[in-house]
Design an enzyme around this catalytic site. Sequence first.
Site, PDB file in Angstrom:
ATOM      1  NE  ARG A 127      41.301  55.054 -46.997  1.00 42.78           N
ATOM      2  CZ  ARG A 127      42.325  54.204 -46.975  1.00 42.78           C
ATOM      3  NH1 ARG A 127      43.332  54.427 -46.163  1.00 42.78           N
ATOM      4  NH2 ARG A 127      42.325  53.146 -47.756  1.00 42.78           N
ATOM      5  NE  ARG A 161      50.167  47.862 -52.221  1.00 47.66           N
ATOM      6  CZ  ARG A 161      49.944  49.002 -51.572  1.00 47.66           C
ATOM      7  NH1 ARG A 161      50.930  49.837 -51.383  1.00 47.66           N
ATOM      8  NH2 ARG A 161      48.744  49.281 -51.115  1.00 47.66           N
ATOM      9  NE  ARG A 209      43.169  49.312 -51.827  1.00 53.03           N
ATOM     10  CZ  ARG A 209      42.694  50.173 -50.948  1.00 53.03           C
ATOM     11  NH1 ARG A 209      41.427  50.505 -50.952  1.00 53.03           N
ATOM     12  NH2 ARG A 209      43.493  50.700 -50.054  1.00 53.03           N
ATOM     13  CE  LYS A 245      49.852  49.788 -46.123  1.00 54.08           C
ATOM     14  NZ  LYS A 245      48.553  49.106 -46.168  1.00 54.08           N
ATOM     15  NE  ARG A 294      42.575  55.475 -51.381  1.00 50.42           N
ATOM     16  CZ  ARG A 294      43.580  54.896 -50.723  1.00 50.42           C
ATOM     17  NH1 ARG A 294      44.104  55.509 -49.674  1.00 50.42           N
ATOM     18  NH2 ARG A 294      44.061  53.732 -51.089  1.00 50.42           N
TER      19      ARG A 294
HETATM   20  P1  AMP Z   1      47.899  52.673 -50.726  1.00 55.00           P
HETATM   21  O1  AMP Z   1      47.632  54.119 -50.582  1.00 55.00           O
HETATM   22  O2  AMP Z   1      49.228  52.251 -50.155  1.00 55.00           O
HETATM   23  O3  AMP Z   1      46.762  51.813 -50.250  1.00 55.00           O
HETATM   24  O4  AMP Z   1      48.040  52.385 -52.300  1.00 55.00           O
HETATM   25  C1  AMP Z   1      46.963  52.640 -53.174  1.00 55.00           C
HETATM   26  C2  AMP Z   1      47.208  51.989 -54.516  1.00 55.00           C
HETATM   27  O5  AMP Z   1      48.386  52.512 -55.126  1.00 55.00           O
HETATM   28  C3  AMP Z   1      47.414  50.476 -54.497  1.00 55.00           C
HETATM   29  O6  AMP Z   1      46.192  49.763 -54.422  1.00 55.00           O
HETATM   30  C4  AMP Z   1      48.122  50.286 -55.841  1.00 55.00           C
HETATM   31  O7  AMP Z   1      47.223  50.408 -56.923  1.00 55.00           O
HETATM   32  C5  AMP Z   1      49.050  51.491 -55.879  1.00 55.00           C
HETATM   33  N1  AMP Z   1      50.351  51.187 -55.233  1.00 55.00           N
HETATM   34  C6  AMP Z   1      50.818  51.716 -54.081  1.00 55.00           C
HETATM   35  N2  AMP Z   1      52.027  51.220 -53.785  1.00 55.00           N
HETATM   36  C7  AMP Z   1      52.331  50.333 -54.768  1.00 55.00           C
HETATM   37  C8  AMP Z   1      53.425  49.474 -55.016  1.00 55.00           C
HETATM   38  N3  AMP Z   1      54.473  49.406 -54.181  1.00 55.00           N
HETATM   39  N4  AMP Z   1      53.398  48.705 -56.135  1.00 55.00           N
HETATM   40  C9  AMP Z   1      52.377  48.771 -56.990  1.00 55.00           C
HETATM   41  N5  AMP Z   1      51.278  49.544 -56.810  1.00 55.00           N
HETATM   42  C10 AMP Z   1      51.259  50.333 -55.706  1.00 55.00           C
END
Ligand code: AMP
Length: 219
Positions: free
Chosen positions: A127, A88, A171, A13, A160
């Site tokens: 990653r 989300r 996740r 994404k 990460r």
């Molecule tokens: P990402 O980089 O999009 O994979 O997001 C990494 C982490 O950030 C997720 O696993 C959540 O812990 C948090 N996160 C990102 N976006 C959201 C969201 N819209 N709502 C809640 N937690 C979020």
Amino acid sequence: MRLVIFGPPGVGKGTQAKRLAQRYGICHISTGDTLREVMRSGSPLAAKIRQFVDNGQLVPDEVVAEIIERRLIQPDCRKGFILDGFPRTLSQAHYLDSLLKKRRLLLDAALFLDASDETIVRRISGRRVCPLCGRSYHVEFAPPRVPGRCDDDGEPLVQRPDDEPEAVKKRLEVYREETAPLREYFENAGVLVSIDGSREPDQVEAEIVEQLEALYSPM
Ligand code: AMP
């Protein structure tokens, strides 16, 4: 152009959102990147956020809602935006809906990027990120010039914490329970665009662009 991009963790994404933002001159709003920036800053909010993010759980709605509201009013969002990682959950989708209604704006498309579990695990396990600037690499698909070091600042790259196997399992669970239902939500809203995210980034981008252009071209 106002877009949402969603799909399972590690599907690409972020990569696609950055490309689309550049192509269309719109702002890229990544809740994940913003949360990681806050964590790096060590602000009082950082520790609170970290306990959710590092374990693969969602942070509370009010935290991400504030990120979105603050970012949407920045000048670089004048021509539109691509929301990456938000909404989300269904409740976040309803919140976005009310936010856009208040501003009399409509979403053009919700891009749903999907790939098999095998592809996702391969992408996530390779990653690496720079702990200093947050730049992301992949050992196989997007390696740094010097192995293990950030191209921009030479800092040793790390994985990460939420890319470790236990957190990834969590996740994926959260994704299936909370985020996957957004497909139906956006389909009902008439804005769902499904994309095969398992191919090379250039091919995925080409398919997204083709589908978006088909939406705008006269019948
Ligand atoms: P990402 O980089 O999009 O994979 O997001 C990494 C982490 O950030 C997720 O696993 C959540 O812990 C948090 N996160 C990102 N976006 C959201 C969201 N819209 N709502 C809640 N937690 C979020």
